[in-house]
Design a protein around this motif. Structure first.
Motif, PDB file in Angstrom:
ATOM      1  N   GLY A  11       0.844  -1.203   0.000  1.00  0.00           N
ATOM      2  CA  GLY A  11       0.000   0.000   0.000  1.00  0.00           C
ATOM      3  C   GLY A  11       0.876   1.249   0.000  1.00  0.00           C
ATOM      4  N   ASP A  12       0.312   2.361   0.416  1.00  0.00           N
ATOM      5  CA  ASP A  12       1.027   3.636   0.391  1.00  0.00           C
ATOM      6  C   ASP A  12       2.090   3.645   1.493  1.00  0.00           C
ATOM      7  OD1 ASP A  12       1.896   6.220   0.295  1.00  0.00           O
ATOM      8  OD2 ASP A  12      -0.087   7.132   0.542  1.00  0.00           O
ATOM      9  N   VAL A  13       3.364   3.673   1.103  1.00  0.00           N
ATOM     10  CA  VAL A  13       4.438   3.621   2.115  1.00  0.00           C
ATOM     11  C   VAL A  13       5.025   5.014   2.400  1.00  0.00           C
ATOM     12  CG1 VAL A  13       5.062   1.233   1.587  1.00  0.00           C
ATOM     13  CG2 VAL A  13       6.266   3.107   0.410  1.00  0.00           C
ATOM     14  N   ARG A  14       4.427   6.044   1.822  1.00  0.00           N
ATOM     15  CA  ARG A  14       5.016   7.384   2.016  1.00  0.00           C
ATOM     16  C   ARG A  14       5.055   7.749   3.507  1.00  0.00           C
ATOM     17  NH1 ARG A  14       1.490  10.779  -2.044  1.00  0.00           N
ATOM     18  NH2 ARG A  14       0.036   9.203  -1.271  1.00  0.00           N
ATOM     19  N   GLY A  15       6.247   8.119   3.961  1.00  0.00           N
ATOM     20  CA  GLY A  15       6.420   8.528   5.348  1.00  0.00           C
ATOM     21  C   GLY A  15       6.491   7.385   6.343  1.00  0.00           C
ATOM     22  N   ALA A  16       6.355   6.156   5.861  1.00  0.00           N
ATOM     23  CA  ALA A  16       6.279   5.002   6.769  1.00  0.00           C
ATOM     24  C   ALA A  16       7.661   4.357   6.959  1.00  0.00           C
ATOM     25  CB  ALA A  16       5.318   3.965   6.201  1.00  0.00           C
ATOM     26  N   THR A  17       7.766   3.555   8.010  1.00  0.00           N
ATOM     27  CA  THR A  17       8.923   2.671   8.172  1.00  0.00           C
ATOM     28  C   THR A  17       8.495   1.266   7.748  1.00  0.00           C
ATOM     29  OG1 THR A  17       9.767   3.975  10.012  1.00  0.00           O
ATOM     30  CG2 THR A  17      10.594   1.724   9.809  1.00  0.00           C
ATOM     31  N   VAL A  18       9.278   0.672   6.854  1.00  0.00           N
ATOM     32  CA  VAL A  18       8.980  -0.683   6.405  1.00  0.00           C
ATOM     33  C   VAL A  18      10.223  -1.551   6.606  1.00  0.00           C
ATOM     34  CG1 VAL A  18       7.304   0.124   4.686  1.00  0.00           C
ATOM     35  CG2 VAL A  18       9.653  -0.314   3.985  1.00  0.00           C
ATOM     36  N   ALA A  19      10.023  -2.853   6.632  1.00  0.00           N
ATOM     37  CA  ALA A  19      11.153  -3.781   6.763  1.00  0.00           C
ATOM     38  C   ALA A  19      11.246  -4.653   5.517  1.00  0.00           C
ATOM     39  CB  ALA A  19      10.980  -4.656   8.003  1.00  0.00           C
ATOM     40  N   VAL A  20      12.461  -5.031   5.182  1.00  0.00           N
ATOM     41  CA  VAL A  20      12.702  -5.982   4.094  1.00  0.00           C
ATOM     42  C   VAL A  20      13.546  -7.118   4.661  1.00  0.00           C
ATOM     43  CG1 VAL A  20      13.748  -6.358   1.834  1.00  0.00           C
ATOM     44  CG2 VAL A  20      12.595  -4.180   2.319  1.00  0.00           C
ATOM     45  N   GLN A  21      13.006  -8.333   4.596  1.00  0.00           N
ATOM     46  CA  GLN A  21      13.744  -9.514   5.055  1.00  0.00           C
ATOM     47  C   GLN A  21      14.352 -10.225   3.856  1.00  0.00           C
ATOM     48  OE1 GLN A  21      10.134 -11.238   6.647  1.00  0.00           O
ATOM     49  NE2 GLN A  21      11.170 -11.449   8.610  1.00  0.00           N
ATOM     50  N   GLY A  22      15.652 -10.459   3.931  1.00  0.00           N
ATOM     51  CA  GLY A  22      16.337 -11.097   2.801  1.00  0.00           C
ATOM     52  C   GLY A  22      16.901 -10.014   1.917  1.00  0.00           C
ATOM     53  N   LEU A  23      18.220  -9.846   1.943  1.00  0.00           N
ATOM     54  CA  LEU A  23      18.855  -8.766   1.180  1.00  0.00           C
ATOM     55  C   LEU A  23      19.674  -9.343   0.040  1.00  0.00           C
ATOM     56  CD1 LEU A  23      19.755  -6.560   4.261  1.00  0.00           C
ATOM     57  CD2 LEU A  23      17.817  -6.251   2.687  1.00  0.00           C
TER      58      LEU A  23
ATOM     59  N   VAL B 282      16.553  -9.469  -4.919  1.00  0.00           N
ATOM     60  CA  VAL B 282      15.149  -9.033  -4.829  1.00  0.00           C
ATOM     61  C   VAL B 282      14.954  -8.097  -3.631  1.00  0.00           C
ATOM     62  CG1 VAL B 282      12.770  -9.798  -4.429  1.00  0.00           C
ATOM     63  CG2 VAL B 282      14.229 -11.033  -6.041  1.00  0.00           C
ATOM     64  N   GLY B 283      15.502  -8.487  -2.484  1.00  0.00           N
ATOM     65  CA  GLY B 283      15.362  -7.658  -1.290  1.00  0.00           C
ATOM     66  C   GLY B 283      16.040  -6.311  -1.463  1.00  0.00           C
ATOM     67  N   LEU B 284      17.239  -6.290  -2.061  1.00  0.00           N
ATOM     68  CA  LEU B 284      17.916  -5.006  -2.286  1.00  0.00           C
ATOM     69  C   LEU B 284      17.086  -4.123  -3.217  1.00  0.00           C
ATOM     70  CD1 LEU B 284      21.622  -6.249  -2.617  1.00  0.00           C
ATOM     71  CD2 LEU B 284      20.657  -4.894  -0.725  1.00  0.00           C
ATOM     72  N   CYS B 285      16.498  -4.729  -4.234  1.00  0.00           N
ATOM     73  CA  CYS B 285      15.633  -3.950  -5.136  1.00  0.00           C
ATOM     74  C   CYS B 285      14.393  -3.446  -4.383  1.00  0.00           C
ATOM     75  CB  CYS B 285      15.226  -4.775  -6.352  1.00  0.00           C
ATOM     76  SG  CYS B 285      16.585  -5.017  -7.526  1.00  0.00           S
ATOM     77  N   ALA B 286      13.915  -4.221  -3.419  1.00  0.00           N
ATOM     78  CA  ALA B 286      12.764  -3.777  -2.617  1.00  0.00           C
ATOM     79  C   ALA B 286      13.161  -2.611  -1.704  1.00  0.00           C
ATOM     80  CB  ALA B 286      12.205  -4.936  -1.801  1.00  0.00           C
ATOM     81  N   VAL B 287      14.365  -2.667  -1.134  1.00  0.00           N
ATOM     82  CA  VAL B 287      14.854  -1.547  -0.310  1.00  0.00           C
ATOM     83  C   VAL B 287      14.869  -0.270  -1.155  1.00  0.00           C
ATOM     84  CG1 VAL B 287      16.925  -0.582   0.809  1.00  0.00           C
ATOM     85  CG2 VAL B 287      16.243  -2.971   1.256  1.00  0.00           C
ATOM     86  N   TRP B 288      15.478  -0.390  -2.317  1.00  0.00           N
ATOM     87  CA  TRP B 288      15.598   0.764  -3.224  1.00  0.00           C
ATOM     88  C   TRP B 288      14.203   1.273  -3.617  1.00  0.00           C
ATOM     89  CZ3 TRP B 288      14.239   1.685  -8.373  1.00  0.00           C
ATOM     90  CH2 TRP B 288      14.848   2.770  -8.996  1.00  0.00           C
ATOM     91  N   SER B 289      13.296   0.359  -3.941  1.00  0.00           N
ATOM     92  CA  SER B 289      11.944   0.743  -4.378  1.00  0.00           C
ATOM     93  C   SER B 289      11.178   1.429  -3.250  1.00  0.00           C
ATOM     94  CB  SER B 289      11.162  -0.490  -4.841  1.00  0.00           C
ATOM     95  OG  SER B 289      11.825  -1.142  -5.895  1.00  0.00           O
ATOM     96  N   ALA B 290      11.299   0.880  -2.028  1.00  0.00           N
ATOM     97  CA  ALA B 290      10.566   1.470  -0.896  1.00  0.00           C
ATOM     98  C   ALA B 290      10.985   2.920  -0.687  1.00  0.00           C
ATOM     99  CB  ALA B 290      10.810   0.643   0.369  1.00  0.00           C
ATOM    100  N   LEU B 291      12.295   3.174  -0.785  1.00  0.00           N
ATOM    101  CA  LEU B 291      12.763   4.554  -0.585  1.00  0.00           C
ATOM    102  C   LEU B 291      12.301   5.446  -1.736  1.00  0.00           C
ATOM    103  CD1 LEU B 291      16.257   3.705   0.915  1.00  0.00           C
ATOM    104  CD2 LEU B 291      14.310   4.753   2.126  1.00  0.00           C
ATOM    105  N   ARG B 292      12.306   4.916  -2.952  1.00  0.00           N
ATOM    106  CA  ARG B 292      11.814   5.722  -4.099  1.00  0.00           C
ATOM    107  C   ARG B 292      10.312   5.964  -3.996  1.00  0.00           C
ATOM    108  NH1 ARG B 292      14.580   7.833  -7.761  1.00  0.00           N
ATOM    109  NH2 ARG B 292      12.720   8.595  -8.803  1.00  0.00           N
ATOM    110  N   LEU B 293       9.595   5.018  -3.415  1.00  0.00           N
ATOM    111  CA  LEU B 293       8.145   5.192  -3.278  1.00  0.00           C
ATOM    112  C   LEU B 293       7.794   6.011  -2.038  1.00  0.00           C
ATOM    113  CD1 LEU B 293       7.033   1.659  -4.502  1.00  0.00           C
ATOM    114  CD2 LEU B 293       6.254   3.833  -5.470  1.00  0.00           C
TER     115      LEU B 293
END
Ligand SMILES: NC(=O)c1ccc[n+]([C@@H]2O[C@H](COP(=O)([O-])OP(=O)(O)OC[C@H]3O[C@@H](n4cnc5c(N)ncnc54)[C@H](O)[C@@H]3O)[C@@H](O)[C@H]2O)c1
Ligand SMILES: [Zn+2]
Ligand SMILES: [Zn+2]
Length: 350
Positions: free
Chosen positions: A170-182, A185-196
């Protein structure tokens, strides 16, 4: 042509006498592979977690140049530089029209043959010199100007996969999220979360070198045993959402504890177990939403490419081995499976 074959678990072979792929149906294209990724998904059959048909060319993240097309192909011709999403898609069936290209009713996964139904031909993958692409018009994506082969490999799977995993929170703006497994795929999710627009990303992985890569992308990180403490410190009540890109039951069990009440757990890892690592009671008691499933790369790219125009991708952080000869396939699979020697993502160059 030469290429790899997965012969048995832990047994990848380099063959030099494979038949050259040809156009078999009017919608097919044949692509000369320039680069082809090795993905965590290749490890499920390799490590025996997933049944597979022996002696199929593995690999589902190919980039290359079209050399031949069938009579019905309209959008591509010889000389076009293309990336090949990890499943084929017709572009017109119900799932394709709903943005779920990965579940196209005519689709197939590259590098895969059904072990239980030998009447259905396998679709050989990209860890070889050439690749046949069915439904070329609905599957292939022109490599955007300015993207090199390594960027394009990441766009064929792991980047849109990581992005999709975050969108499912969902909308992650301003939120803290976690990514398990770096891993990749996980590194791309880290990058995507910050861009989103996520405010903070907590990256969790047992491998220190992988955590350091996530930190380079802007995450704070912890080993799995220290994850809960870091999340409590960072948020008090738990993170808004967790992307589980580890593919182990232990990570699922932890995910439902890291997330705050009402949060979302996005299981982007391929599921190879019969049961989840958490109980229905935990979901109920914490009002959690769990989402899962194969990433529809072709559909995602239709939206994403314009959005990412001119944006530098995290390619240098993710791809640690950009230039591996196919002849080193067996050793590279073994090193990757052991998470040795700093290998996060390898790319084969036929
Ligand atoms: N849904 C999709 O469409 C899709 C697409 C591509 C890949 N995948 C899947 O995504 C997953 C990740 O792929 P990858 O290429 O990054 O794989 P990878 O194997 O390189 O990465 C997995 C990471 O998880 C870490 N890990 C292991 N146990 C952990 C734990 N308890 N807590 C936290 N981390 C832990 C490992 O150290 C490793 O760094 C795989 O399951 C893969 O099959 C899914
Ligand atoms: Zn993959
Ligand atoms: Zn379709």
């Amino acid at each position: 042509m030469h290429g790899l074959l997965l012969h048995a678990p832990h047994d990848v072979r380099h063959a030099t006498d494979l038949p050259d792929p040809r156009v078999e149906a009017p919608g097919d294209a044949v692509v000369a592979v320039a680069a082809s990724g090795l993905c965590g998904s290749d490890l499920h059959p390799y490590e025996g977690r997933e049944p597979f048909r022996p002696d199929v060319v593995p690999g589902h993240e190919a980039v290359g140049v079209v050399v031949e097309v069938g009579d019905a192909v309209r959008g591509f011709g010889p000389g076009d530089r293309v990336l090949v999403p990890f499943t084929t898609s017709c572009g017109t069936c119900g799932p394709c029209r709903r943005g779920l290209s990965a579940r196209c009713v005519h689709g197939a996964l590259f590098g895969w043959g059904d072990p239980d139904d030998l009447t259905v031909p396998a679709l050989h993958g990209g860890q070889a010199q050439h690749l046949r692409v069915p439904h070329a018009d609905g599957t292939l994506v022109a490599v955007p100007d300015g993207r090199d082969d390594l960027d394009a490999v990441l766009l064929a799977d792991n980047l849109p996969t990581g992005w999709t995993a975050v969108e499912r929170l969902g909308d992650v703006r301003g939120a803290t999220v976690a990514v398990q497994g770096l891993g990749s795929v996980g590194l791309c999710a880290v990058w995507s979360a910050l861009r989103l627009g996520a405010d903070r990303v907590v990256g969790i992985d047992p491998v220190a070198a992988r955590r350091q890569r996530a930190e380079r992308l802007g995450a704070v990180t912890a080993a799995p045993e220290a994850g809960p403490e870091l999340v409590t410190e960072a948020t008090g009540e738990g993170v808004a959402g967790v992307v589980e890109a580890a593919g182990v039951t232990a990570a699922q069990a932890a995910a439902v504890r890291l997330v705050r009440p009402g949060g979302v757990v996005s299981l982007i890892s391929v599921q190879t177990e019969e049961a989840f690592g958490f109980s229905p009671i935990t979901l109920y008691d914490r009002n959690l939403t769990v989402v899962s499933g194969r990433a529809p790369v072709r559909s995602a790219l239709d939206r994403l490419l314009a959005h990412l125009d001119g944006v530098a991708l995290p390619t240098d952080v993710v791809i640690t081995h950009p230039d591996v000869p196919l002849a080193d396939g067996a050793a590279t699979y073994a090193t990757f499976a052991a998470r040795e020697a700093g290998l996060v993502k390898a790319v084969f160059r036929p």
